[in-house]
Design a protein around this motif. Structure first.
Motif, PDB file in Angstrom:
ATOM      1  N   THR A   1       0.890  -1.237  -0.055  1.00 11.36           N
ATOM      2  CA  THR A   1       0.114  -0.010   0.047  1.00 11.36           C
ATOM      3  C   THR A   1       0.982   1.309  -0.032  1.00 11.36           C
ATOM      4  O   THR A   1       0.593   2.282  -0.682  1.00 11.36           O
ATOM      5  CB  THR A   1      -0.966  -0.004   1.286  1.00 11.36           C
ATOM      6  N   GLY A   2       1.943   1.260   0.743  1.00 13.60           N
ATOM      7  CA  GLY A   2       2.812   2.450   0.716  1.00 13.60           C
ATOM      8  C   GLY A   2       3.590   2.525  -0.555  1.00 13.60           C
ATOM      9  O   GLY A   2       3.707   3.862  -0.913  1.00 13.60           O
ATOM     10  N   LEU A   3       3.837   1.603  -1.110  1.00 12.92           N
ATOM     11  CA  LEU A   3       4.536   1.634  -2.356  1.00 12.92           C
ATOM     12  C   LEU A   3       3.613   2.341  -3.343  1.00 12.92           C
ATOM     13  O   LEU A   3       3.929   3.331  -4.355  1.00 12.92           O
ATOM     14  CB  LEU A   3       4.962   0.494  -2.940  1.00 12.92           C
ATOM     15  N   GLY A   4       2.393   1.888  -3.502  1.00  9.81           N
ATOM     16  CA  GLY A   4       1.123   2.312  -4.284  1.00  9.81           C
ATOM     17  C   GLY A   4       0.964   3.660  -3.952  1.00  9.81           C
ATOM     18  O   GLY A   4       0.822   4.567  -5.082  1.00  9.81           O
ATOM     19  N   ALA A   5       0.858   4.199  -2.842  1.00  7.48           N
ATOM     20  CA  ALA A   5       0.658   5.687  -2.375  1.00  7.48           C
ATOM     21  C   ALA A   5       1.898   6.624  -2.969  1.00  7.48           C
ATOM     22  O   ALA A   5       1.868   7.502  -3.476  1.00  7.48           O
ATOM     23  CB  ALA A   5       0.509   5.731  -1.014  1.00  7.48           C
ATOM     24  N   ALA A   6       3.188   6.004  -2.458  1.00  7.03           N
ATOM     25  CA  ALA A   6       4.283   6.727  -3.024  1.00  7.03           C
ATOM     26  C   ALA A   6       4.342   6.846  -4.621  1.00  7.03           C
ATOM     27  O   ALA A   6       4.777   8.025  -5.054  1.00  7.03           O
ATOM     28  CB  ALA A   6       5.517   5.951  -2.409  1.00  7.03           C
ATOM     29  N   ALA A   7       4.017   5.714  -5.284  1.00  2.47           N
ATOM     30  CA  ALA A   7       4.069   5.896  -6.809  1.00  2.47           C
ATOM     31  C   ALA A   7       2.971   6.616  -7.232  1.00  2.47           C
ATOM     32  O   ALA A   7       3.413   7.686  -8.024  1.00  2.47           O
ATOM     33  CB  ALA A   7       3.941   4.449  -7.440  1.00  2.47           C
ATOM     34  N   SER A   8       1.946   6.745  -6.621  1.00  2.00           N
ATOM     35  CA  SER A   8       0.962   7.858  -7.011  1.00  2.00           C
ATOM     36  C   SER A   8       1.488   9.106  -6.554  1.00  2.00           C
ATOM     37  O   SER A   8       1.256  10.251  -7.597  1.00  2.00           O
ATOM     38  CB  SER A   8      -0.230   7.562  -6.275  1.00  2.00           C
ATOM     39  N   GLY A   9       1.754   9.586  -5.545  1.00  3.97           N
ATOM     40  CA  GLY A   9       2.204  10.760  -5.122  1.00  3.97           C
ATOM     41  C   GLY A   9       3.324  11.127  -6.334  1.00  3.97           C
ATOM     42  O   GLY A   9       3.693  12.218  -6.299  1.00  3.97           O
ATOM     43  N   ALA A  10       4.084  10.479  -6.543  1.00  4.19           N
ATOM     44  CA  ALA A  10       5.344  10.722  -7.301  1.00  4.19           C
ATOM     45  C   ALA A  10       4.729  11.245  -8.823  1.00  4.19           C
ATOM     46  O   ALA A  10       5.374  12.277  -9.417  1.00  4.19           O
ATOM     47  CB  ALA A  10       6.357   9.428  -7.499  1.00  4.19           C
ATOM     48  N   LEU A  11       3.832  10.592  -9.180  1.00  2.00           N
ATOM     49  CA  LEU A  11       3.201  10.797 -10.631  1.00  2.00           C
ATOM     50  C   LEU A  11       2.563  12.345 -10.461  1.00  2.00           C
ATOM     51  O   LEU A  11       2.636  12.997 -11.179  1.00  2.00           O
ATOM     52  CB  LEU A  11       2.161   9.944 -10.865  1.00  2.00           C
ATOM     53  N   VAL A  12       1.717  12.389  -9.058  1.00  2.00           N
ATOM     54  CA  VAL A  12       1.224  14.052  -9.013  1.00  2.00           C
ATOM     55  C   VAL A  12       2.390  14.831  -9.221  1.00  2.00           C
ATOM     56  O   VAL A  12       2.136  15.893  -9.620  1.00  2.00           O
ATOM     57  CB  VAL A  12       0.399  13.880  -7.514  1.00  2.00           C
ATOM     58  N   VAL A  13       3.509  14.762  -8.071  1.00  2.00           N
ATOM     59  CA  VAL A  13       4.516  15.843  -8.026  1.00  2.00           C
ATOM     60  C   VAL A  13       5.231  15.929  -9.212  1.00  2.00           C
ATOM     61  O   VAL A  13       5.368  17.274  -9.735  1.00  2.00           O
ATOM     62  CB  VAL A  13       5.294  15.389  -6.981  1.00  2.00           C
ATOM     63  N   ALA A  14       5.569  14.977 -10.153  1.00  2.00           N
ATOM     64  CA  ALA A  14       6.169  14.957 -11.311  1.00  2.00           C
ATOM     65  C   ALA A  14       5.173  15.747 -12.362  1.00  2.00           C
ATOM     66  O   ALA A  14       5.779  16.546 -13.223  1.00  2.00           O
ATOM     67  CB  ALA A  14       6.565  13.798 -11.847  1.00  2.00           C
ATOM     68  N   GLY A  15       3.978  15.560 -12.343  1.00  2.00           N
ATOM     69  CA  GLY A  15       2.892  16.034 -13.413  1.00  2.00           C
ATOM     70  C   GLY A  15       2.952  17.915 -13.012  1.00  2.00           C
ATOM     71  O   GLY A  15       2.854  18.359 -13.998  1.00  2.00           O
ATOM     72  N   SER A  16       3.011  17.858 -11.776  1.00  2.00           N
ATOM     73  CA  SER A  16       2.727  19.427 -11.464  1.00  2.00           C
ATOM     74  C   SER A  16       4.136  20.011 -11.657  1.00  2.00           C
ATOM     75  O   SER A  16       3.792  21.186 -12.062  1.00  2.00           O
ATOM     76  CB  SER A  16       2.223  19.270  -9.828  1.00  2.00           C
ATOM     77  N   ALA A  17       5.021  19.434 -11.444  1.00  2.00           N
ATOM     78  CA  ALA A  17       6.348  19.901 -11.655  1.00  2.00           C
ATOM     79  C   ALA A  17       6.699  20.255 -12.889  1.00  2.00           C
ATOM     80  O   ALA A  17       7.034  21.387 -13.547  1.00  2.00           O
ATOM     81  CB  ALA A  17       7.384  19.421 -11.016  1.00  2.00           C
ATOM     82  N   ALA A  18       6.174  19.518 -13.855  1.00  2.00           N
ATOM     83  CA  ALA A  18       6.438  19.660 -15.165  1.00  2.00           C
ATOM     84  C   ALA A  18       5.379  20.749 -15.998  1.00  2.00           C
ATOM     85  O   ALA A  18       5.345  21.042 -17.161  1.00  2.00           O
ATOM     86  CB  ALA A  18       6.274  18.554 -16.108  1.00  2.00           C
ATOM     87  N   GLY A  19       4.259  21.066 -15.251  1.00  2.00           N
ATOM     88  CA  GLY A  19       3.100  21.935 -15.573  1.00  2.00           C
ATOM     89  C   GLY A  19       2.200  21.070 -16.471  1.00  2.00           C
ATOM     90  O   GLY A  19       1.536  21.890 -17.206  1.00  2.00           O
ATOM     91  N   LEU A  20       2.308  19.791 -16.599  1.00  2.00           N
ATOM     92  CA  LEU A  20       1.345  19.285 -17.562  1.00  2.00           C
ATOM     93  C   LEU A  20      -0.075  19.076 -16.895  1.00  2.00           C
ATOM     94  O   LEU A  20      -1.145  18.999 -17.792  1.00  2.00           O
ATOM     95  CB  LEU A  20       2.104  17.739 -17.884  1.00  2.00           C
ATOM     96  N   VAL A  21      -0.232  18.789 -15.723  1.00  2.00           N
ATOM     97  CA  VAL A  21      -1.301  18.559 -15.201  1.00  2.00           C
ATOM     98  C   VAL A  21      -1.285  18.823 -13.692  1.00  2.00           C
ATOM     99  O   VAL A  21      -0.405  19.124 -13.038  1.00  2.00           O
ATOM    100  CB  VAL A  21      -1.665  16.902 -15.154  1.00  2.00           C
ATOM    101  N   SER A  22      -2.351  19.367 -13.405  1.00  2.00           N
ATOM    102  CA  SER A  22      -2.463  19.965 -11.788  1.00  2.00           C
ATOM    103  C   SER A  22      -2.615  18.763 -10.721  1.00  2.00           C
ATOM    104  O   SER A  22      -3.017  17.773 -11.292  1.00  2.00           O
ATOM    105  CB  SER A  22      -3.840  20.836 -11.623  1.00  2.00           C
ATOM    106  N   ALA A  23      -2.244  19.096  -9.660  1.00  2.00           N
ATOM    107  CA  ALA A  23      -2.419  17.869  -8.517  1.00  2.00           C
ATOM    108  C   ALA A  23      -3.715  17.567  -8.311  1.00  2.00           C
ATOM    109  O   ALA A  23      -4.179  16.422  -7.887  1.00  2.00           O
ATOM    110  CB  ALA A  23      -1.783  18.129  -7.088  1.00  2.00           C
ATOM    111  N   ALA A  24      -4.684  18.330  -8.548  1.00  2.00           N
ATOM    112  CA  ALA A  24      -6.307  18.040  -8.414  1.00  2.00           C
ATOM    113  C   ALA A  24      -6.650  17.074  -9.385  1.00  2.00           C
ATOM    114  O   ALA A  24      -7.466  16.157  -9.155  1.00  2.00           O
ATOM    115  CB  ALA A  24      -7.046  19.430  -8.384  1.00  2.00           C
ATOM    116  N   ALA A  25      -6.141  17.296 -10.651  1.00  2.00           N
ATOM    117  CA  ALA A  25      -6.454  16.225 -11.634  1.00  2.00           C
ATOM    118  C   ALA A  25      -5.652  15.134 -11.493  1.00  2.00           C
ATOM    119  O   ALA A  25      -6.320  13.772 -11.989  1.00  2.00           O
ATOM    120  CB  ALA A  25      -6.142  16.956 -13.114  1.00  2.00           C
ATOM    121  N   ALA A  26      -4.731  14.856 -10.979  1.00  2.00           N
ATOM    122  CA  ALA A  26      -3.998  13.884 -11.114  1.00  2.00           C
ATOM    123  C   ALA A  26      -4.309  13.028  -9.506  1.00  2.00           C
ATOM    124  O   ALA A  26      -4.064  11.710  -9.480  1.00  2.00           O
ATOM    125  CB  ALA A  26      -2.478  13.880 -10.934  1.00  2.00           C
ATOM    126  N   ALA A  27      -4.852  13.577  -8.540  1.00  2.00           N
ATOM    127  CA  ALA A  27      -5.355  13.070  -7.397  1.00  2.00           C
ATOM    128  C   ALA A  27      -5.897  11.601  -7.420  1.00  2.00           C
ATOM    129  O   ALA A  27      -5.811  10.972  -6.437  1.00  2.00           O
ATOM    130  CB  ALA A  27      -5.564  13.928  -6.456  1.00  2.00           C
TER     131      ALA A  27
END
Length: 98
Positions: free
Chosen positions: A52-78
């Motif tokens: 479960t922790g790995l799944g949450a961490a992987a999802s969080g990494a996608l949210v942060v990476a997407g937001s940092a790249a300016g491609l998608v907002s954290a709200a859309a990826a959450a």
């Protein structure tokens, strides 16, 4: 921008099940290292928490990476965070029973 966000969300929906299963398998393998090879409640709990922790961490990494790249907002990826973590945890739970 909306078109890019909708395409990324569709891609993540398709990828969440295979990613979750892979992370769950990894979670169980790490659980074996921590709690031992024998099937037990301790190993199941350990594997489930790690998966479960790995799944949450992987999802969080996608949210942060997407937001940092300016491609998608954290709200859309959450929305991908909970399903990916749940799939990974369930997979680790099931795999740890064998």
């Amino acid at each position: 921008m909306y078109h890019i966000v909708s395409l990324l969300n569709e891609h993540r929906k398709r990828m969440s099940i295979p990613q979750g299963i892979g992370l769950g398998i990894i979670g169980d393998e790490l659980g074996k290292k921590v709690a031992g090879e024998e099937v037990s409640a301790t190993r199941t709990a350990t594997s489930t928490v790690i998966g479960t922790g790995l799944g949450a961490a992987a999802s969080g990494a996608l949210v942060v990476a997407g937001s940092a790249a300016g491609l998608v907002s954290a709200a859309a990826a959450a929305p991908i965070v909970v399903p990916l973590a749940a799939i990974a945890g369930i997979t680790a739970f099931i795999k740890s029973r064998w």
